[in-house]
Design an enzyme around this catalytic site. Structure first.
Site, mmCIF file in Angstrom:
data_model
loop_
_atom_site.group_PDB
_atom_site.id
_atom_site.type_symbol
_atom_site.label_atom_id
_atom_site.label_comp_id
_atom_site.label_asym_id
_atom_site.label_seq_id
_atom_site.Cartn_x
_atom_site.Cartn_y
_atom_site.Cartn_z
ATOM 1 N N SER A 14 0.816 -1.223 0.000
ATOM 2 C CA SER A 14 0.000 0.000 0.000
ATOM 3 C C SER A 14 0.847 1.268 0.000
ATOM 4 O O SER A 14 1.773 1.426 0.788
ATOM 5 C CB SER A 14 -0.919 0.032 1.221
ATOM 6 O OG SER A 14 -1.586 1.285 1.251
ATOM 7 N N SER A 16 -0.673 4.230 0.357
ATOM 8 C CA SER A 16 -1.461 5.265 1.051
ATOM 9 C C SER A 16 -0.638 6.030 2.090
ATOM 10 O O SER A 16 -0.741 7.256 2.159
ATOM 11 C CB SER A 16 -2.689 4.640 1.717
ATOM 12 O OG SER A 16 -3.581 4.188 0.735
ATOM 13 N N LYS A 65 -13.337 -4.210 2.471
ATOM 14 C CA LYS A 65 -14.188 -3.051 2.158
ATOM 15 C C LYS A 65 -15.674 -3.317 2.443
ATOM 16 O O LYS A 65 -16.421 -2.392 2.680
ATOM 17 C CB LYS A 65 -14.002 -2.635 0.696
ATOM 18 C CG LYS A 65 -12.642 -1.994 0.436
ATOM 19 C CD LYS A 65 -12.520 -1.488 -0.989
ATOM 20 C CE LYS A 65 -11.143 -0.883 -1.211
ATOM 21 N NZ LYS A 65 -10.987 -0.309 -2.551
ATOM 22 N N ASN A 85 -14.222 2.466 1.820
ATOM 23 C CA ASN A 85 -12.754 2.522 1.834
ATOM 24 C C ASN A 85 -12.222 3.614 2.756
ATOM 25 O O ASN A 85 -11.011 3.731 2.934
ATOM 26 C CB ASN A 85 -12.185 2.679 0.419
ATOM 27 C CG ASN A 85 -12.305 4.100 -0.086
ATOM 28 O OD1 ASN A 85 -13.228 4.825 0.283
ATOM 29 N ND2 ASN A 85 -11.375 4.513 -0.917
ATOM 30 N N ASP A 106 -13.638 5.582 -3.760
ATOM 31 C CA ASP A 106 -13.208 4.983 -5.032
ATOM 32 C C ASP A 106 -14.063 5.501 -6.190
ATOM 33 O O ASP A 106 -13.578 5.620 -7.320
ATOM 34 C CB ASP A 106 -13.344 3.451 -4.981
ATOM 35 C CG ASP A 106 -12.294 2.815 -4.075
ATOM 36 O OD1 ASP A 106 -11.178 3.362 -3.981
ATOM 37 O OD2 ASP A 106 -12.590 1.771 -3.463
ATOM 38 N N GLY A 133 -13.891 -6.571 -5.652
ATOM 39 C CA GLY A 133 -14.327 -5.583 -4.670
ATOM 40 C C GLY A 133 -14.526 -4.175 -5.215
ATOM 41 O O GLY A 133 -15.435 -3.460 -4.776
ATOM 42 N N VAL A 134 -13.709 -3.762 -6.175
ATOM 43 C CA VAL A 134 -13.779 -2.371 -6.639
ATOM 44 C C VAL A 134 -14.777 -2.207 -7.795
ATOM 45 O O VAL A 134 -15.200 -1.096 -8.117
ATOM 46 C CB VAL A 134 -12.367 -1.868 -7.051
ATOM 47 C CG1 VAL A 134 -11.937 -2.393 -8.401
ATOM 48 C CG2 VAL A 134 -12.295 -0.340 -7.028
ATOM 49 N N THR A 156 -15.645 -16.169 -12.883
ATOM 50 C CA THR A 156 -16.683 -16.843 -12.098
ATOM 51 C C THR A 156 -18.023 -16.174 -12.394
ATOM 52 O O THR A 156 -18.272 -15.042 -11.953
ATOM 53 C CB THR A 156 -16.364 -16.758 -10.593
ATOM 54 O OG1 THR A 156 -15.014 -17.196 -10.396
ATOM 55 C CG2 THR A 156 -17.300 -17.601 -9.761
ATOM 56 N N VAL A 214 -7.107 -0.799 -13.649
ATOM 57 C CA VAL A 214 -7.159 -0.285 -12.271
ATOM 58 C C VAL A 214 -5.798 -0.470 -11.575
ATOM 59 O O VAL A 214 -5.449 0.267 -10.656
ATOM 60 C CB VAL A 214 -8.308 -1.000 -11.508
ATOM 61 C CG1 VAL A 214 -8.259 -0.719 -10.026
ATOM 62 C CG2 VAL A 214 -9.649 -0.559 -12.073
HETATM 63 P P1 ATR Z 1 -12.124 -9.605 -4.161
HETATM 64 O O1 ATR Z 1 -13.140 -10.296 -5.008
HETATM 65 O O2 ATR Z 1 -11.731 -10.362 -2.939
HETATM 66 O O3 ATR Z 1 -12.441 -8.190 -3.900
HETATM 67 P P2 ATR Z 1 -10.308 -8.658 -6.050
HETATM 68 O O4 ATR Z 1 -8.832 -8.820 -6.086
HETATM 69 O O5 ATR Z 1 -10.897 -7.315 -5.891
HETATM 70 O O6 ATR Z 1 -10.798 -9.651 -4.990
HETATM 71 O O7 ATR Z 1 -10.960 -9.257 -7.374
HETATM 72 C C1 ATR Z 1 -10.453 -10.287 -8.001
HETATM 73 C C2 ATR Z 1 -10.980 -10.242 -9.454
HETATM 74 O O8 ATR Z 1 -9.945 -10.724 -10.288
HETATM 75 C C3 ATR Z 1 -12.157 -11.127 -9.672
HETATM 76 O O9 ATR Z 1 -12.951 -10.637 -10.722
HETATM 77 C C4 ATR Z 1 -11.468 -12.435 -10.062
HETATM 78 O O10 ATR Z 1 -12.263 -13.329 -10.794
HETATM 79 P P3 ATR Z 1 -13.097 -14.479 -10.044
HETATM 80 O O11 ATR Z 1 -14.328 -13.797 -9.540
HETATM 81 O O12 ATR Z 1 -13.368 -15.478 -11.089
HETATM 82 O O13 ATR Z 1 -12.218 -15.011 -8.931
HETATM 83 C C5 ATR Z 1 -10.378 -11.903 -10.939
HETATM 84 N N1 ATR Z 1 -9.268 -12.848 -11.072
HETATM 85 C C6 ATR Z 1 -8.277 -13.080 -10.188
HETATM 86 N N2 ATR Z 1 -7.434 -14.031 -10.662
HETATM 87 C C7 ATR Z 1 -7.924 -14.411 -11.874
HETATM 88 C C8 ATR Z 1 -7.514 -15.363 -12.870
HETATM 89 N N3 ATR Z 1 -6.420 -16.110 -12.692
HETATM 90 N N4 ATR Z 1 -8.257 -15.463 -13.992
HETATM 91 C C9 ATR Z 1 -9.362 -14.701 -14.161
HETATM 92 N N5 ATR Z 1 -9.811 -13.794 -13.262
HETATM 93 C C10 ATR Z 1 -9.106 -13.647 -12.139
#
Ligand code: ATR
Length: 277
Positions: A14, A16, A65, A85, A106, A133-134, A156, A214
């Site tokens: 971070s 920040s 968050k 945040n 954000d 999350g964002v 997913t 981002v």
């Molecule tokens: P959080 O969901 O905990 O806030 P994030 O880092 O803000 O985490 O978000 C992760 C994002 O990156 C998600 O959209 C995640 O996809 P999934 O929902 O399928 O997990 C995506 N992401 C992370 N690793 C990935 C990968 N190897 N391939 C495709 N998408 C990925």
């Protein structure tokens, strides 16, 4: 000395503290801003520390968050972003009652980053990758700017569908499929590591598009490098980060008698602090 914190897990990366400590100094405010790696059960105690004056305010990053929300007295966020945040205490000198407020800077951070480069979203086709999350904060900001369509794709599918429940106008796209767009935004964490690659066939995409990531460290993810090679406009998350921090600082410095707070400068020197070498 007043104390501020950014909490998250991991937190080592971070930047920040760099920004806020710079701004405290610049504004002659005696305060220190630190980072703290926490676990979910720690949240309660940290919020109590704001209530009892040990901590003045905090920023919250991944993955807390959403999970901080139940501990707050008042949310100043659009409910569907489900994301806080910035947390601070609102003191009411007249009644003596203090409230712990949760904010989401954000949204403004993203909006101002586009204004900074004079990119208008109005009437444009937007394609979002990711549903983390964002992402809801970005969708919320975009919808206010009235694009013609927002498409979204996430590995997913369930998580993408959850976002459609909150933002029914979004059009879902299969992961790996790319539709025609004007602006594409990477909100996934793919790109943080050098070998990370998004499933995009860059040669299939027409010319003159806008690629926004981002992520700001590394400065240019594969996604941005591939886009730049083909002459598209690119932007990383640095300005979004700077503007969300600026708005958080303003909230932290709101005086009960002087409502507006201090809006610190974002100049070359400040931006250099974000170049993590
Ligand atoms: P959080 O969901 O905990 O806030 P994030 O880092 O803000 O985490 O978000 C992760 C994002 O990156 C998600 O959209 C995640 O996809 P999934 O929902 O399928 O997990 C995506 N992401 C992370 N690793 C990935 C990968 N190897 N391939 C495709 N998408 C990925």
């Amino acid at each position: 000395m007043k104390k501020y914190l950014v909490i998250g897990n991991p937190i080592e990366h971070s930047l920040s503290p760099r920004l806020h400590n710079y701004w405290f100094k610049e504004n002659n405010i005696e305060a220190i801003y630190e980072k703290r790696q926490i676990k979910e059960p720690d949240i309660k105690g940290i919020i109590s520390d704001i209530r009892n004056g040990k901590i003045e305010g905090i920023n919250v990053t991944v993955p807390f968050k959403k999970s901080v929300i139940p501990f707050l007295d008042k949310l100043e966020i659009p409910k569907k972003t489900q994301s806080v945040n910035t947390i601070y205490i609102e003191k009411n000198n007249k009644t003596g009652s203090n409230k712990i407020i949760g904010e989401n800077t954000d949204i403004l951070g993203f909006k101002y980053s586009l204004e900074h480069i004079k990119y208008s979203v109005t009437g444009k086709k937007i394609f979002i990758l990711g549903a983390g999350g964002v992402t809801p904060s970005i969708i919320y900001a975009l919808e206010e700017m009235e694009p013609s369509v927002i498409m979204l794709s996430n590995r997913t599918k369930e998580k993408a569908k959850d976002l459609v429940k909150l933002f029914p106008k979004i059009e879902l796209v299969e992961w790996g499929e790319i539709k025609n767009f004007d602006m594409i935004i990477n909100t996934t964490s793919l790109g943080l590591k050098q070998n990370d690659k998004l499933p995009i066939n860059y040669d299939q995409i027409g010319s003159g598009k806008f690629f926004y990531d981002v992520i700001y460290n590394p400065k240019k993810t594969n996604f941005l490098l591939e886009a730049e090679k083909r002459g598209h406009q690119i932007e990383n998350g640095k300005m979004m980060f700077a503007y969300q921090a600026q708005e958080a600082f303003r909230l932290f410095t709101i005086d009960p008698n002087m409502r507006s707070g201090l809006l610190p400068t974002i100049n070359k020197q400040v931006l250099q602090l974000l170049d993590n070498d």
